[in-house]
Design a protein around this motif. Structure first.
Motif, PDB file in Angstrom:
ATOM      1  N   GLN A   1       0.810  -1.199   0.000  1.00  0.00           N
ATOM      2  CA  GLN A   1       0.000   0.000   0.000  1.00  0.00           C
ATOM      3  C   GLN A   1       0.851   1.261   0.000  1.00  0.00           C
ATOM      4  O   GLN A   1       0.430   2.268  -0.536  1.00  0.00           O
ATOM      5  CB  GLN A   1      -0.928   0.011   1.219  1.00  0.00           C
ATOM      6  CG  GLN A   1      -1.893  -1.129   1.301  1.00  0.00           C
ATOM      7  CD  GLN A   1      -2.952  -1.089   0.214  1.00  0.00           C
ATOM      8  OE1 GLN A   1      -3.224  -0.051  -0.333  1.00  0.00           O
ATOM      9  NE2 GLN A   1      -3.528  -2.219  -0.096  1.00  0.00           N
ATOM     10  N   LYS A  32     -14.749  -4.022   4.025  1.00  0.00           N
ATOM     11  CA  LYS A  32     -13.687  -4.908   3.524  1.00  0.00           C
ATOM     12  C   LYS A  32     -12.584  -4.072   2.881  1.00  0.00           C
ATOM     13  O   LYS A  32     -11.401  -4.246   3.186  1.00  0.00           O
ATOM     14  CB  LYS A  32     -14.258  -5.901   2.514  1.00  0.00           C
ATOM     15  CG  LYS A  32     -13.195  -6.793   1.860  1.00  0.00           C
ATOM     16  CD  LYS A  32     -13.731  -7.505   0.653  1.00  0.00           C
ATOM     17  CE  LYS A  32     -13.955  -6.512  -0.431  1.00  0.00           C
ATOM     18  NZ  LYS A  32     -13.494  -6.755  -1.737  1.00  0.00           N
ATOM     19  N   ASN A  33     -12.968  -3.134   2.034  1.00  0.00           N
ATOM     20  CA  ASN A  33     -11.984  -2.300   1.345  1.00  0.00           C
ATOM     21  C   ASN A  33     -11.242  -1.378   2.304  1.00  0.00           C
ATOM     22  O   ASN A  33     -10.028  -1.174   2.169  1.00  0.00           O
ATOM     23  CB  ASN A  33     -12.656  -1.497   0.233  1.00  0.00           C
ATOM     24  CG  ASN A  33     -13.154  -2.391  -0.882  1.00  0.00           C
ATOM     25  OD1 ASN A  33     -12.611  -3.466  -1.125  1.00  0.00           O
ATOM     26  ND2 ASN A  33     -14.197  -1.960  -1.564  1.00  0.00           N
ATOM     27  N   VAL A  35     -10.641  -1.907   5.562  1.00  0.00           N
ATOM     28  CA  VAL A  35      -9.732  -2.712   6.385  1.00  0.00           C
ATOM     29  C   VAL A  35      -8.540  -3.189   5.566  1.00  0.00           C
ATOM     30  O   VAL A  35      -7.395  -3.135   6.017  1.00  0.00           O
ATOM     31  CB  VAL A  35     -10.499  -3.893   7.026  1.00  0.00           C
ATOM     32  CG1 VAL A  35      -9.550  -4.893   7.651  1.00  0.00           C
ATOM     33  CG2 VAL A  35     -11.477  -3.380   8.074  1.00  0.00           C
ATOM     34  N   LEU A  36      -8.768  -3.639   4.345  1.00  0.00           N
ATOM     35  CA  LEU A  36      -7.663  -4.103   3.500  1.00  0.00           C
ATOM     36  C   LEU A  36      -6.724  -2.966   3.106  1.00  0.00           C
ATOM     37  O   LEU A  36      -5.534  -3.188   2.884  1.00  0.00           O
ATOM     38  CB  LEU A  36      -8.202  -4.801   2.249  1.00  0.00           C
ATOM     39  CG  LEU A  36      -8.825  -6.171   2.480  1.00  0.00           C
ATOM     40  CD1 LEU A  36      -9.439  -6.702   1.193  1.00  0.00           C
ATOM     41  CD2 LEU A  36      -7.802  -7.158   3.030  1.00  0.00           C
ATOM     42  N   LEU A  82      -9.280 -10.138   8.097  1.00  0.00           N
ATOM     43  CA  LEU A  82      -8.688  -9.599   6.871  1.00  0.00           C
ATOM     44  C   LEU A  82      -7.415  -8.804   7.132  1.00  0.00           C
ATOM     45  O   LEU A  82      -6.536  -8.730   6.285  1.00  0.00           O
ATOM     46  CB  LEU A  82      -9.692  -8.700   6.143  1.00  0.00           C
ATOM     47  CG  LEU A  82     -10.945  -9.362   5.602  1.00  0.00           C
ATOM     48  CD1 LEU A  82     -11.877  -8.309   5.018  1.00  0.00           C
ATOM     49  CD2 LEU A  82     -10.594 -10.410   4.562  1.00  0.00           C
ATOM     50  N   ASN A  83      -7.337  -8.180   8.302  1.00  0.00           N
ATOM     51  CA  ASN A  83      -6.172  -7.362   8.635  1.00  0.00           C
ATOM     52  C   ASN A  83      -5.991  -7.359  10.155  1.00  0.00           C
ATOM     53  O   ASN A  83      -6.634  -6.572  10.857  1.00  0.00           O
ATOM     54  CB  ASN A  83      -6.346  -5.932   8.121  1.00  0.00           C
ATOM     55  CG  ASN A  83      -5.141  -5.067   8.395  1.00  0.00           C
ATOM     56  OD1 ASN A  83      -4.199  -5.456   9.085  1.00  0.00           O
ATOM     57  ND2 ASN A  83      -5.155  -3.859   7.863  1.00  0.00           N
TER      58      ASN A  83
END
Length: 132
Positions: A1, A32-33, A35-36, A82-83
């Motif tokens: 990132q 979801k987006n 957190v990712l 997820l993270n």
């Protein structure tokens, strides 16, 4: 990132406090987006109990959650997985309980599945406190 938006932006994101109100299908995708992407703190607000209808559109919910957990509570574990560096929590209450003090805690407030009047009220609070 870091390659995508740089170190300074990633550091700001990892320290950000985001509130997502309404945990239906769209909010699950948004969360979801978030957190990712590396946002550090995500609070979920939806006190409605999971119903069978929710299972078709919200992928963090399971049959075991129906009638037992709120949509927010049932979504925490899936998002957290997820993270592991993100802190995902479920807030008590609903959009009607948001006031000046609660809005001040967050950098960004995202509302889905809310009435227009609730969106206007919370939007006014966000503008008052210079929140996104």
């Amino acid at each position: 990132q870091i390659r995508l938006w740089g170190l300074a932006a990633q550091q700001r994101m990892s320290g950000a406090q985001v509130l997502v109100c309404g945990m239906r299908g769209l909010a699950a995708e948004v969360c979801k987006n978030i957190v990712l992407a590396g946002v550090g703190n995500v609070a979920l607000m939806d006190s409605a109990l999971v119903i069978e209808e929710d299972l078709g559109g919200q992928f963090f919910l399971g049959e075991e959650d129906v009638g037992k957990h709120s949509r927010a509570e049932a979504s925490v574990a899936g998002l957290q997985a997820l993270n592991p560096l993100a802190k995902v929590t479920a807030c008590k209450g609903d959009v009607d309980s948001l006031d000046d003090a609660s809005i001040k805690q967050y950098d960004v407030v995202c509302m889905t599945a809310s009435s227009v009047s609730a969106q206007r009220r919370v939007g006014a609070l966000c503008r008052k406190h210079k929140k996104k």
